[in-house]
Design an enzyme around this catalytic site. Structure first.
Site, PDB file in Angstrom:
ATOM      1  N   HIS A 116      52.270  16.296   1.348  1.00 56.02           N
ATOM      2  CA  HIS A 116      51.418  16.837   2.413  1.00 56.02           C
ATOM      3  C   HIS A 116      50.205  15.961   2.662  1.00 56.02           C
ATOM      4  O   HIS A 116      49.059  16.414   2.589  1.00 56.02           O
ATOM      5  CB  HIS A 116      50.998  18.279   2.109  1.00 56.02           C
ATOM      6  CG  HIS A 116      50.726  19.068   3.352  1.00 56.02           C
ATOM      7  ND1 HIS A 116      49.464  19.404   3.758  1.00 56.02           N
ATOM      8  CD2 HIS A 116      51.563  19.567   4.281  1.00 56.02           C
ATOM      9  CE1 HIS A 116      49.523  20.095   4.884  1.00 56.02           C
ATOM     10  NE2 HIS A 116      50.800  20.206   5.229  1.00 56.02           N
ATOM     11  N   GLY A 148      46.311  32.535  -0.336  1.00 58.78           N
ATOM     12  CA  GLY A 148      47.624  32.463   0.292  1.00 58.78           C
ATOM     13  C   GLY A 148      47.575  32.494   1.802  1.00 58.78           C
ATOM     14  O   GLY A 148      48.621  32.493   2.458  1.00 58.78           O
ATOM     15  N   HIS A 172      44.784  27.450   6.250  1.00 54.16           N
ATOM     16  CA  HIS A 172      44.994  26.063   5.826  1.00 54.16           C
ATOM     17  C   HIS A 172      44.104  25.172   6.683  1.00 54.16           C
ATOM     18  O   HIS A 172      44.026  25.346   7.907  1.00 54.16           O
ATOM     19  CB  HIS A 172      46.457  25.663   6.003  1.00 54.16           C
ATOM     20  CG  HIS A 172      46.847  24.464   5.214  1.00 54.16           C
ATOM     21  ND1 HIS A 172      46.445  23.180   5.553  1.00 54.16           N
ATOM     22  CD2 HIS A 172      47.597  24.326   4.095  1.00 54.16           C
ATOM     23  CE1 HIS A 172      46.938  22.327   4.686  1.00 54.16           C
ATOM     24  NE2 HIS A 172      47.632  22.996   3.789  1.00 54.16           N
ATOM     25  N   LYS A 186      37.836  37.315  -1.173  1.00 57.38           N
ATOM     26  CA  LYS A 186      38.694  36.183  -0.816  1.00 57.38           C
ATOM     27  C   LYS A 186      40.111  36.475  -1.275  1.00 57.38           C
ATOM     28  O   LYS A 186      40.342  36.755  -2.459  1.00 57.38           O
ATOM     29  CB  LYS A 186      38.192  34.887  -1.444  1.00 57.38           C
ATOM     30  CG  LYS A 186      38.995  33.664  -0.999  1.00 57.38           C
ATOM     31  CD  LYS A 186      38.327  32.379  -1.411  1.00 57.38           C
ATOM     32  CE  LYS A 186      39.107  31.165  -0.933  1.00 57.38           C
ATOM     33  NZ  LYS A 186      39.225  31.103   0.537  1.00 57.38           N
ATOM     34  N   ARG A 207      35.472   3.787  -2.520  1.00 59.46           N
ATOM     35  CA  ARG A 207      34.169   3.971  -3.130  1.00 59.46           C
ATOM     36  C   ARG A 207      33.182   4.403  -2.044  1.00 59.46           C
ATOM     37  O   ARG A 207      32.450   3.583  -1.476  1.00 59.46           O
ATOM     38  CB  ARG A 207      33.716   2.666  -3.795  1.00 59.46           C
ATOM     39  CG  ARG A 207      32.691   2.766  -4.919  1.00 59.46           C
ATOM     40  CD  ARG A 207      31.352   3.212  -4.453  1.00 59.46           C
ATOM     41  NE  ARG A 207      30.308   3.096  -5.449  1.00 59.46           N
ATOM     42  CZ  ARG A 207      29.110   3.626  -5.306  1.00 59.46           C
ATOM     43  NH1 ARG A 207      28.828   4.351  -4.218  1.00 59.46           N
ATOM     44  NH2 ARG A 207      28.186   3.463  -6.240  1.00 59.46           N
ATOM     45  N   HIS A 255      43.538  24.670  -4.522  1.00 58.64           N
ATOM     46  CA  HIS A 255      44.601  23.735  -4.159  1.00 58.64           C
ATOM     47  C   HIS A 255      45.923  24.319  -4.647  1.00 58.64           C
ATOM     48  O   HIS A 255      46.478  25.210  -4.033  1.00 58.64           O
ATOM     49  CB  HIS A 255      44.295  22.371  -4.763  1.00 58.64           C
ATOM     50  CG  HIS A 255      45.186  21.259  -4.295  1.00 58.64           C
ATOM     51  ND1 HIS A 255      46.070  21.377  -3.246  1.00 58.64           N
ATOM     52  CD2 HIS A 255      45.328  19.968  -4.743  1.00 58.64           C
ATOM     53  CE1 HIS A 255      46.708  20.232  -3.071  1.00 58.64           C
ATOM     54  NE2 HIS A 255      46.291  19.374  -3.970  1.00 58.64           N
ATOM     55  N   ASP A 292      51.978  28.811   0.055  1.00 53.43           N
ATOM     56  CA  ASP A 292      51.881  29.496  -1.228  1.00 53.43           C
ATOM     57  C   ASP A 292      52.227  30.977  -1.123  1.00 53.43           C
ATOM     58  O   ASP A 292      52.672  31.579  -2.112  1.00 53.43           O
ATOM     59  CB  ASP A 292      50.469  29.346  -1.795  1.00 53.43           C
ATOM     60  CG  ASP A 292      50.133  27.916  -2.157  1.00 53.43           C
ATOM     61  OD1 ASP A 292      50.964  27.284  -2.825  1.00 53.43           O
ATOM     62  OD2 ASP A 292      49.062  27.430  -1.776  1.00 53.43           O
ATOM     63  N   ARG A 294      55.743  17.730  -6.206  1.00 48.79           N
ATOM     64  CA  ARG A 294      54.781  16.810  -5.585  1.00 48.79           C
ATOM     65  C   ARG A 294      54.754  15.443  -6.243  1.00 48.79           C
ATOM     66  O   ARG A 294      54.161  14.502  -5.682  1.00 48.79           O
ATOM     67  CB  ARG A 294      53.398  17.477  -5.592  1.00 48.79           C
ATOM     68  CG  ARG A 294      52.305  16.760  -4.791  1.00 48.79           C
ATOM     69  CD  ARG A 294      52.665  16.502  -3.342  1.00 48.79           C
ATOM     70  NE  ARG A 294      52.863  17.720  -2.577  1.00 48.79           N
ATOM     71  CZ  ARG A 294      51.907  18.418  -1.956  1.00 48.79           C
ATOM     72  NH1 ARG A 294      50.644  18.023  -2.056  1.00 48.79           N
ATOM     73  NH2 ARG A 294      52.211  19.482  -1.244  1.00 48.79           N
TER      74      ARG A 294
END
Length: 379
Positions: A187, A267, A270, A264, A365, A222, A321, A346
């Site tokens: 993803h 699931g 996004h 909160k 950086r 995540h 999820d 993944r």
């Protein structure tokens, strides 16, 4: 740097280019190397999709067979790796086991410091092959069960379920699991993938980058969200005797209270998708097949009730999820094992990005805008 625009969380910042995947806003489709993921989930094996992500193209029959042979030969835990897992407390999170295992595998690998494209691909393929054994053995040892050795006559999804439960899964279950592995495989520049690319940009090794990615994926914002979904279901109470309609009514009431209390609920939503996660319909179909297979209509009621209430109140739709969590639960996986399954899937996306980063590397950086005290001195 007083006038510098700060993008918290790097929101909206384009850090680099990638040919691995993208979200096509026009069709709301996640594309792996140009292919819509829902098409891949419908027609391809996990092994085919892994090769697509690594090489850029779907494999020929000869290429696929060669990879299948390599993958099946590298599924088993080494005695050294098994001993390390056995030394870890069963009170630690299974993601800690995955993180430790990835590091041990890297330390053991004869090509650990070889960053050539050929060596990187070999390491990626072998890591993809063995990580299911790590996850399955860790779940089993927490229940006082023995290791189930892998079988070379089973494909990736079949063997994963075999090692987890010690019996061959029904074809419907295998197919739902295969779909989940494909949908979770990649993803773009998500938090864990970006972590892997940052580590790779220092010219560190592949296993170090994957180890760091696993650490990032552990976070509930995540990868941990699929676990949180089932904890919500448990908080609601899973009542097998309920009808779907009864469970849905109770779930809607629960969600309405949760939203009123500004709780909160994981699931949903996004950052990338504005019109719903494009992977959800495919995973949801797999979940619904599992609900029929296991005859658990009360789970359907809870699922629909929460989703409808969230949509009506906030116009926020589920992410991947949300259907994945109950799918894994129905199969028999422990809730803390959900995110380690995500790791196994993944690995293909992470390592594809690691190889892409290394092929055209620049040290990542960024700068920061200092907000501490002005210069001061010891008296």
């Amino acid at each position: 740097m007083a006038d510098t625009e700060i993008r918290k969380g790097l929101a909206g910042v384009v850090a680099d280019t990638t040919a691995v995947s993208k979200v096509n806003a026009e069709t709301n489709s996640l594309l792996y190397r140009g292919y819509p993921v829902q098409e891949l989930a419908e027609k391809c094996s996990a092994e085919e999709v892994a090769l697509l992500l690594w090489t850029g193209e779907l494999p020929s029959e000869e290429e696929l067979e060669a990879f299948r042979t390599l993958e099946r030969e590298n599924r088993a835990l080494t005695p050294e790796l098994k001993r390390v897992i056995d030394e870890l407390p069963t009170t630690c999170h299974p993601m800690d086991v995955c993180r430790t295992a990835a590091s041990v595998i890297g330390a053991q690998h004869p090509l650990a410091e070889d960053n050539s494209p050929e060596a990187e691909l070999r390491k990626a393929q072998e890591l993809f092959a063995v990580m299911p054994a790590v996850v399955c053995y860790d779940q089993r040892r927490r229940h006082g069960q023995e290791l189930v050795e892998p079988r070379e006559d089973l494909d990736y999804a079949q063997n994963f379920l075999w090692m987890a439960f010690g019996e061959e899964a029904a074809p419907e279950v295998v197919d739902a699991f295969r779909v989940s592995i494909i949908l979770y495989a990649e993803h773009s520049f998500n938090a864990s993938t970006f972590t892997a690319r940052v580590i790779t940009s220092t010219l560190s090794d592949l296993h170090s980058a994957v180890t760091g990615a696993i650490g990032a994926l552990k976070g509930p914002l995540h990868g941990g969200a699929n676990e949180a979904v089932m904890h919500t279901f448990e908080e609601l109470g899973i009542r097998k005797e309920e009808t779907a309609e009864e469970a849905e009514k109770r779930a809607k009431e629960w969600m309405d209270r949760a939203l009123a209390e500004k709780k909160k609920v994981m699931g949903f939503g996004h950052r990338v998708y504005k019109h719903g996660d494009s992977r959800v319909p495919t995973m949801q179909e797999a979940l619904f097949r599992m609900l029929d297979h296991y005859d658990r209509q009360e789970i359907l009621g809870l699922y629909n009730g929460l989703a409808k209430s969230m949509d009506e109140a906030k116009s926020i739709k589920p992410n991947l999820d949300y259907p994945a969590g109950p799918t894994y639960w129905l199969m028999g996986f422990d809730i803390p094992t959900f995110t380690p399954i995500f790791v196994c899937a993944r690995i293909t996306g992470w390592t594809a990005h690691i190889m892409e980063q290394r092929a055209n590397n620049s040290l990542i950086r960024p700068l920061s805008d200092y907000s501490g005290p002005d210069e001061r001195h010891l008296s």
